[in-house]
Motif scaffolding. Structure first.
Motif, PDB file in Angstrom:
ATOM      1  N   ASP A 175     -20.833   9.505 -10.986  1.00  0.00           N
ATOM      2  CA  ASP A 175     -20.829   8.983  -9.501  1.00  0.00           C
ATOM      3  C   ASP A 175     -21.309  10.273  -8.825  1.00  0.00           C
ATOM      4  O   ASP A 175     -20.477  10.271  -7.594  1.00  0.00           O
ATOM      5  CB  ASP A 175     -19.992   8.108  -9.140  1.00  0.00           C
ATOM      6  CG  ASP A 175     -19.838   6.594  -9.639  1.00  0.00           C
ATOM      7  OD1 ASP A 175     -20.941   6.441 -10.301  1.00  0.00           O
ATOM      8  OD2 ASP A 175     -18.930   6.048  -9.939  1.00  0.00           O
ATOM      9  N   GLU A 195     -20.911  -0.658 -10.931  1.00  0.00           N
ATOM     10  CA  GLU A 195     -22.061   0.225 -10.982  1.00  0.00           C
ATOM     11  C   GLU A 195     -21.751   1.541 -11.017  1.00  0.00           C
ATOM     12  O   GLU A 195     -20.933   1.942 -10.303  1.00  0.00           O
ATOM     13  CB  GLU A 195     -23.329  -0.088 -10.037  1.00  0.00           C
ATOM     14  CG  GLU A 195     -24.512   0.677 -10.194  1.00  0.00           C
ATOM     15  CD  GLU A 195     -25.670   0.387  -9.220  1.00  0.00           C
ATOM     16  OE1 GLU A 195     -26.321  -0.663  -9.322  1.00  0.00           O
ATOM     17  OE2 GLU A 195     -25.657   0.877  -8.351  1.00  0.00           O
ATOM     18  N   HIS A 196     -22.326   2.305 -11.917  1.00  0.00           N
ATOM     19  CA  HIS A 196     -21.963   3.925 -12.042  1.00  0.00           C
ATOM     20  C   HIS A 196     -23.019   4.699 -12.225  1.00  0.00           C
ATOM     21  O   HIS A 196     -24.104   3.916 -12.902  1.00  0.00           O
ATOM     22  CB  HIS A 196     -20.814   4.070 -12.904  1.00  0.00           C
ATOM     23  CG  HIS A 196     -19.753   3.629 -12.630  1.00  0.00           C
ATOM     24  ND1 HIS A 196     -18.727   4.009 -11.668  1.00  0.00           N
ATOM     25  CD2 HIS A 196     -18.917   2.292 -13.306  1.00  0.00           C
ATOM     26  CE1 HIS A 196     -17.442   3.468 -11.628  1.00  0.00           C
ATOM     27  NE2 HIS A 196     -17.846   2.349 -12.437  1.00  0.00           N
ATOM     28  N   ARG A 197     -23.033   5.918 -11.874  1.00  0.00           N
ATOM     29  CA  ARG A 197     -24.113   6.913 -12.389  1.00  0.00           C
ATOM     30  C   ARG A 197     -23.542   7.921 -13.326  1.00  0.00           C
ATOM     31  O   ARG A 197     -22.498   8.254 -12.860  1.00  0.00           O
ATOM     32  CB  ARG A 197     -24.860   7.457 -10.940  1.00  0.00           C
ATOM     33  CG  ARG A 197     -25.637   6.682 -10.312  1.00  0.00           C
ATOM     34  CD  ARG A 197     -26.409   7.253  -9.166  1.00  0.00           C
ATOM     35  NE  ARG A 197     -25.231   8.092  -8.333  1.00  0.00           N
ATOM     36  CZ  ARG A 197     -24.436   7.533  -7.310  1.00  0.00           C
ATOM     37  NH1 ARG A 197     -24.399   6.062  -7.469  1.00  0.00           N
ATOM     38  NH2 ARG A 197     -23.798   8.132  -6.753  1.00  0.00           N
ATOM     39  N   SER A 243     -30.019  11.443 -14.020  1.00  0.00           N
ATOM     40  CA  SER A 243     -29.072  10.331 -13.520  1.00  0.00           C
ATOM     41  C   SER A 243     -29.104   9.236 -14.389  1.00  0.00           C
ATOM     42  O   SER A 243     -30.161   8.356 -14.239  1.00  0.00           O
ATOM     43  CB  SER A 243     -28.321   9.831 -12.045  1.00  0.00           C
ATOM     44  OG  SER A 243     -27.570  11.193 -11.731  1.00  0.00           O
ATOM     45  N   THR A 293     -28.039   5.188 -14.633  1.00  0.00           N
ATOM     46  CA  THR A 293     -27.344   4.048 -13.941  1.00  0.00           C
ATOM     47  C   THR A 293     -27.028   2.900 -14.866  1.00  0.00           C
ATOM     48  O   THR A 293     -27.756   2.653 -15.787  1.00  0.00           O
ATOM     49  CB  THR A 293     -28.021   3.596 -12.921  1.00  0.00           C
ATOM     50  OG1 THR A 293     -28.506   4.436 -11.750  1.00  0.00           O
ATOM     51  CG2 THR A 293     -27.293   2.374 -12.178  1.00  0.00           C
TER      52      THR A 293
END
Length: 172
Positions: free
Chosen positions: A120, A142-144, A161, A163
């Protein structure tokens, strides 16, 4: 003052160091207590040590002032730099929030360079040379995720990145 604090901490810790006794109850089942029973024979047992695993540490990403940033464009030293090991549909099930990802890197990591994850957009863990990186106790949602190549504190290159959605059991 310091002595009073030490005595207070000692008093607080005393219950944690209590002796444990094992005995057999009237039905023949093993039982445990912090007090030895008076009517039956008991045996003092030593508790096994607990193992604690420290959680991950997120380090703040230093941002150099605008005047200190180089304005020249430098060629990327790595042709391939990306995070892999995440599902193609972007949904990852890890009920304890722990999982590993791999770093695809071509050519091989050069001598002084180290890899660091960005979760993130924040640094995650310590830089290292391993191409398999482990994440622990990540919250669901949700994360990056991206990876950086570092030369000391200087970012040499960063991957795009990726996701993903972390699915994990929620227990209130």
């Amino acid at each position: 003052m310091r002595a009073a604090v030490c005595y207070l901490l000692l008093i607080i810790c005393l219950p944690a160091t209590a002796q444990i006794y094992q005995y057999t109850d009237a039905q023949g089942n093993p039982a445990y207590s912090d007090q030895p029973p008076s009517d039956t024979r008991s045996q003092a047992i030593a508790p096994t040590p607990t193992h604690a695993i420290p959680g991950p540490t997120r380090l703040p990403l230093p941002t150099p002032p605008a005047a200190a940033r180089p304005r020249t464009v430098v060629a990327q030293p790595y042709e391939v730099l990306q995070v892999s090991g995440l599902p193609r549909d972007g949904a990852l099930r890890a009920n304890n929030g722990s999982f590993s990802v791999q770093v695809l890197l071509q050519p091989n990591l050069q001598g002084p360079h180290r890899l660091r994850l960005l979760l993130d957009d924040q640094p995650y863990g310590q830089p290292g040379t391993a191409l398999e990186l482990h994440l622990e106790n990540i919250d669901r949602g949700e994360h990056r995720l991206a990876v950086q190549v570092l030369d000391g504190e200087h970012v040499v290159q960063q991957s795009p990145s990726t996701t993903f959605h972390l699915l994990r059991v929620h227990r209130p």
